[in-house]
Motif scaffolding. Structure first.
Motif, PDB file in Angstrom:
ATOM      1  N   ILE A   1      15.238 -42.117 105.940  1.00 26.96           N
ATOM      2  CA  ILE A   1      15.657 -41.621 107.408  1.00 26.96           C
ATOM      3  C   ILE A   1      16.483 -40.315 107.398  1.00 26.96           C
ATOM      4  CG2 ILE A   1      15.301 -43.811 108.566  1.00 26.96           C
ATOM      5  CD1 ILE A   1      18.110 -44.235 108.518  1.00 26.96           C
TER       6      ILE A   1
ATOM      7  N   ARG B   1      17.342 -35.938 108.466  1.00 22.76           N
ATOM      8  CA  ARG B   1      16.684 -34.537 108.736  1.00 22.76           C
ATOM      9  C   ARG B   1      15.856 -34.160 107.359  1.00 22.76           C
ATOM     10  NH1 ARG B   1      20.556 -31.477 112.919  1.00 22.76           N
ATOM     11  NH2 ARG B   1      19.651 -32.865 114.975  1.00 22.76           N
TER      12      ARG B   1
ATOM     13  N   TYR C   1      21.395 -37.646 106.530  1.00 23.44           N
ATOM     14  CA  TYR C   1      21.337 -38.451 107.949  1.00 23.44           C
ATOM     15  C   TYR C   1      22.582 -38.691 108.607  1.00 23.44           C
ATOM     16  CZ  TYR C   1      21.312 -42.527 110.761  1.00 23.44           C
ATOM     17  OH  TYR C   1      21.189 -43.449 111.929  1.00 23.44           O
TER      18      TYR C   1
ATOM     19  N   GLU D   1      20.195 -38.010 114.729  1.00 24.17           N
ATOM     20  CA  GLU D   1      19.271 -38.770 114.943  1.00 24.17           C
ATOM     21  C   GLU D   1      19.059 -38.871 116.519  1.00 24.17           C
ATOM     22  OE1 GLU D   1      19.420 -42.914 113.715  1.00 24.17           O
ATOM     23  OE2 GLU D   1      17.441 -43.291 113.491  1.00 24.17           O
TER      24      GLU D   1
ATOM     25  N   ASP E   1      17.745 -35.588 118.046  1.00 20.00           N
ATOM     26  CA  ASP E   1      16.378 -35.533 117.562  1.00 20.00           C
ATOM     27  C   ASP E   1      15.290 -36.546 118.467  1.00 20.00           C
ATOM     28  OD1 ASP E   1      17.264 -33.550 115.665  1.00 20.00           O
ATOM     29  OD2 ASP E   1      16.746 -34.920 113.998  1.00 20.00           O
TER      30      ASP E   1
ATOM     31  N   TYR F   1      14.222 -42.401 113.632  1.00 16.08           N
ATOM     32  CA  TYR F   1      13.659 -41.904 112.836  1.00 16.08           C
ATOM     33  C   TYR F   1      12.774 -43.008 112.201  1.00 16.08           C
ATOM     34  CZ  TYR F   1      17.013 -37.856 112.308  1.00 16.08           C
ATOM     35  OH  TYR F   1      17.656 -36.958 112.317  1.00 16.08           O
TER      36      TYR F   1
END
Ligand code: IPE
Ligand code: IPE
Ligand code: MG
Length: 239
Positions: A104, A106, A140, A145, A148, A173
């Motif tokens: 998990i 980016r 991460y 998160e 996103d 994620y």
């Protein structure tokens, strides 16, 4: 503490670890900070074995945060190479133990392509494994998160009245990841550091002084023992 001291019916389903203290572990021995990261590999594998023995189904470890880019370039570069080589060296062994590897975080341009490729291949190799899901939080951050997730939700054109907790959770994620039961941080720091904030809304937090490179399955068992001594109320009342 051995597994026999624990209640087999109260094993946390999801354990999350902040693998902290590698640099201080190394400095205390007159070594380079990066030697501390290297020494953390043994801890990780031992904790995976400990989780398998206990019957923990989800283990999530914090390997690199969205804030760790602030570290010196050499250390960041080391961590990128190190994580790539760890995957190459260890994924077959994890696969044989029926561990499903997931990531998990980016997957942005700052993560080297070679590492991204190893991440993809490790996930693909182990995708059908069932005993333990080992999720590595890499690049991460919980706030990233959630940002996103919100972007995706907005792009989907959903009606705001349809937004609820379940919808947000489905856009994190890993939508399959269950909520964290036991959240452990090593090294004596008492901070969350942007780790699994949404998923840990009702996690039991355990902070231990041991530096990550010295953390072993027995420390995981003690943390589970501590978890079993707590009363979880989830906002309600205990009976
Ligand atoms: C954790 O150990 C590993 C990473 C953040 C990559 P640290 O590197 O944070 O070690 P300390 O906290 O400086 O001792
Ligand atoms: C959290 O540890 C990140 C990882 C363990 C990968 P840090 O060492 O980066 O956290 P802070 O800076 O002490 O909060
Ligand atoms: Mg640290």
């Amino acid at each position: 503490m051995t597994s026999a001291d624990l209640d087999p019916n109260q094993i946390p389903t999801h354990v999350a670890c902040v693998m902290d203290g590698n640099g201080r572990w190394a400095q205390a021995r007159g070594l380079k900070r990066t030697d501390g990261h290297a020494a953390g590999e043994e801890a990780l594998l031992d904790v995976v074995n400990g989780a398998l023995d206990l019957g923990v189904e989800w283990l999530t470890v914090y390997a690199f945060s969205t804030e760790n880019w602030r570290r010196p370039t050499d250390e960041v570069r080391f961590l990128m190479h190190f994580n790539e080589s760890l995957l190459l060296r260890r994924r077959d062994e994890l696969h044989e133990k029926d561990v499903r590897i997931r990531f998990i975080g980016r997957r942005d341009w700052r993560v080297p392509k070679r590492l991204l490729r190893q991440m993809d291949e490790s996930e693909k190799l182990t995708t059908n494994n069932k005993t333990l899901t080992l999720t590595v939080a890499f690049n991460y951050g919980s706030q990233a998160e959630i940002v996103d997730a919100v972007k995706q939700i907005c792009e989907s054109g959903v009606d705001p009245s349809d937004i609820d907790e379940a919808l947000i959770a489905r856009h994190l994620y890993d939508p399959e990841m269950p909520e964290v039961d036991l959240w452990v941080r090593t090294s004596g720091e008492h901070r969350i550091s942007n780790y699994l904030i949404w998923q840990s809304a009702y996690a039991e937090l355990v902070f231990v002084d041991t530096f990550w490179p010295d953390f072993r399955a027995e420390h995981l068992r003690s943390a589970v023992g501590e978890f079993q001594s707590r009363t979880r109320r989830f906002g309600g009342l205990s009976d």
